[in-house]
Enzyme design. Sequence first.
Site, PDB file in Angstrom:
ATOM      1  N   HIS A  13      68.518 -44.589  23.338  1.00 44.09           N
ATOM      2  CA  HIS A  13      69.802 -44.281  22.710  1.00 44.09           C
ATOM      3  C   HIS A  13      69.519 -43.290  21.573  1.00 44.09           C
ATOM      4  O   HIS A  13      68.431 -43.289  21.002  1.00 44.09           O
ATOM      5  CB  HIS A  13      70.353 -45.596  22.155  1.00 44.09           C
ATOM      6  CG  HIS A  13      71.748 -45.555  21.640  1.00 44.09           C
ATOM      7  ND1 HIS A  13      72.053 -45.027  20.414  1.00 44.09           N
ATOM      8  CD2 HIS A  13      72.918 -45.991  22.177  1.00 44.09           C
ATOM      9  CE1 HIS A  13      73.357 -45.156  20.209  1.00 44.09           C
ATOM     10  NE2 HIS A  13      73.913 -45.722  21.271  1.00 44.09           N
ATOM     11  N   ASP A  64      63.926 -51.614  19.967  1.00 42.90           N
ATOM     12  CA  ASP A  64      65.384 -51.602  19.861  1.00 42.90           C
ATOM     13  C   ASP A  64      65.905 -52.632  20.859  1.00 42.90           C
ATOM     14  O   ASP A  64      65.887 -52.395  22.068  1.00 42.90           O
ATOM     15  CB  ASP A  64      65.883 -50.184  20.184  1.00 42.90           C
ATOM     16  CG  ASP A  64      67.395 -50.132  20.390  1.00 42.90           C
ATOM     17  OD1 ASP A  64      68.050 -51.187  20.376  1.00 42.90           O
ATOM     18  OD2 ASP A  64      67.917 -49.012  20.578  1.00 42.90           O
ATOM     19  N   GLN A  80      70.282 -54.105  23.568  1.00 43.61           N
ATOM     20  CA  GLN A  80      70.753 -54.510  24.904  1.00 43.61           C
ATOM     21  C   GLN A  80      69.962 -55.698  25.451  1.00 43.61           C
ATOM     22  O   GLN A  80      70.150 -56.080  26.608  1.00 43.61           O
ATOM     23  CB  GLN A  80      70.642 -53.330  25.887  1.00 43.61           C
ATOM     24  CG  GLN A  80      71.436 -52.109  25.486  1.00 43.61           C
ATOM     25  CD  GLN A  80      72.947 -52.327  25.570  1.00 43.61           C
ATOM     26  OE1 GLN A  80      73.422 -53.271  26.224  1.00 43.61           O
ATOM     27  NE2 GLN A  80      73.706 -51.472  24.901  1.00 43.61           N
ATOM     28  N   LYS A 120      77.395 -56.870  20.056  1.00 46.73           N
ATOM     29  CA  LYS A 120      77.154 -56.850  21.507  1.00 46.73           C
ATOM     30  C   LYS A 120      76.855 -58.251  22.028  1.00 46.73           C
ATOM     31  O   LYS A 120      76.625 -58.438  23.211  1.00 46.73           O
ATOM     32  CB  LYS A 120      75.991 -55.908  21.826  1.00 46.73           C
ATOM     33  CG  LYS A 120      76.308 -54.431  21.553  1.00 46.73           C
ATOM     34  CD  LYS A 120      75.190 -53.540  22.038  1.00 46.73           C
ATOM     35  CE  LYS A 120      75.198 -52.172  21.403  1.00 46.73           C
ATOM     36  NZ  LYS A 120      76.266 -51.302  21.899  1.00 46.73           N
ATOM     37  N   CYS A 144      75.444 -41.896  24.506  1.00 44.51           N
ATOM     38  CA  CYS A 144      74.518 -41.637  23.394  1.00 44.51           C
ATOM     39  C   CYS A 144      73.083 -41.538  23.901  1.00 44.51           C
ATOM     40  O   CYS A 144      72.154 -42.009  23.251  1.00 44.51           O
ATOM     41  CB  CYS A 144      74.603 -42.708  22.317  1.00 44.51           C
ATOM     42  SG  CYS A 144      76.173 -42.713  21.484  1.00 44.51           S
TER      43      CYS A 144
END
Lengths: 414, 149
Positions: free
Chosen positions: A127, A205, A208, A231, A371
């Site tokens: 991202h 990261d 997700q 999220k 993104c």
Amino acid sequence: MQSTTYSLDSIRSDFPVLERKVRDNKPLVYLDNAATAQKPIQVIDAITDYYKNHNSNIHRAVHALAEESTEAFEATRGKVAKFLNVANTKEIIFVKGTTEAINLVAYAWGRDNVQKGDIVVTTEYEHHSNIVPWQLLTQETGAELKYIDIDENGELMLEQLDEYLATGKVKLVAVSHVSNVLGTITDVKEVIKKCKNADAKILIDGAQAVPHMKVDIGNLGCDFYAFSAHKMLGPTGVGVLWARKELLEKMRPFLGGGDMIREVHKYETTWNDLPYKFEAGTPNVADVICFTAAIDYLTKIGMDNVRNHEIELTKYALEKMSKVKGIVIYGPKDPKKQGGVISFNFKDVHPHDVATIVDKNGVAIRSGHHCAQVLMDKLEVAATNRASFYIYTTKQEVDALIDSLEHVAKVFKL
Amino acid sequence: MSADPIYTEMIIEYSRNPSNFGKIENPHIHRHDSNPLCGDSIDLYVNVDGNKITEVKFDGKGCAICMACTSVLTEMIKGKNLEEVKNFKKDDLLSELGLGHLIKTSPVRIKCALLSLKALKYGIYSYFVDKMNDVEAAGKLKEEAASLY
């Protein structure tokens, strides 16, 4: 032991928005969960309750409300630590989202530890939030930014990481746990092992990943881990940076201001203890506190059950989607190797046309570059469509998506 | 499924076979514009003889709405005077494709429909400033272009 029964009906009844009708009275089919998840009534009620009964600033005043708010705020910190198997709650830093968490590391750690001649490694499926901060850092310091490429299945070519690490110049490897476009699950254990052997720091990261699978930071062995609350059923404006205490203690502050100080004099200041050193200003008190309700909700379902539900849906969707005329699906196309995210295109039909047509049927998918323009360039497309699932997604909703996609193929005469 | 108010036969046809698609080398007017959020990206090329538009072409990538609207716009302005084109309104273009409803129903997709008109207005604006030194007419055009969406 987690329960093995997964009650989809009862889960769905907790999400008021799923009863919405959109676009000429069509039931909402929400398949944009990689962008943000819907909120259960437990989280919505917690927000109302906070503002109705407890609202106060934290960490300063001694009155009753301030005490209650402070206690609830710190309780969430404990809850997050437990959820991720982190032993030391002082390592949990509240920020406004994954983006801020990564920028914090790039500024507060990067600027003192990355120099000219060093290498920072990221990947082609990141991202923008895990690319741009490293561009800024390397451009400023004269360090070099390198990418791990992806192969035709949308998986990282880790042998490239070996090459970079072999130079002895790599200071940091920044990689997403799960790709937000392809859904590919990174073999983070392998990446971490390689980094440890080469004495490079590793940032993950997890935006997700944490919402969709069990993440055990205590046993992972990485150095920095970032994710967002919104999220994973929680409110917007709350994110978490986890980092090792030894690193956080050595790092300079990111933002200066209230709460992050011990003593301020005219020309010098001493810093507060962890984690407050990195939490300048009034934090997002209400939303952090209500994040607790989201973690409780997911804990009750069990993260292994969440993951299994998404594997089943992804398997079902991949099978059906691959039969739609003219469709191209990107990524691993293997439910075991990817999260509940499927990116696709119709041959030469612009993704915005696809999204507009399926939206007419109440089906919310995302179209655009997500993104991830570096990845779009790699795939040689301007944009893709993306359907992403969550705990409340049903097979009937996948069917509604498929019907709409077949309609797209018909409209464009594919 | 009911007839789609956006994806009509005409739009699909234009998007698959755009008119005046291509490039003019060293054109009198050239303008690139894009919609960063959806990725439509076009280059508009115009040649002028005196005050008359003699040649128009465009290339680039975009959604069906963008491609169809740009196609139709190029057809509509070819052979016209700059004065006429200057006064061209967004309804003139949208109604040609039956997309007038987008103004009310789709604030997102209206940008796809009007990208080419915006590029054209900015292009003519630059032409008025650089070549014709007509700052007053140019100023009005720039204002119009900026307020299209």
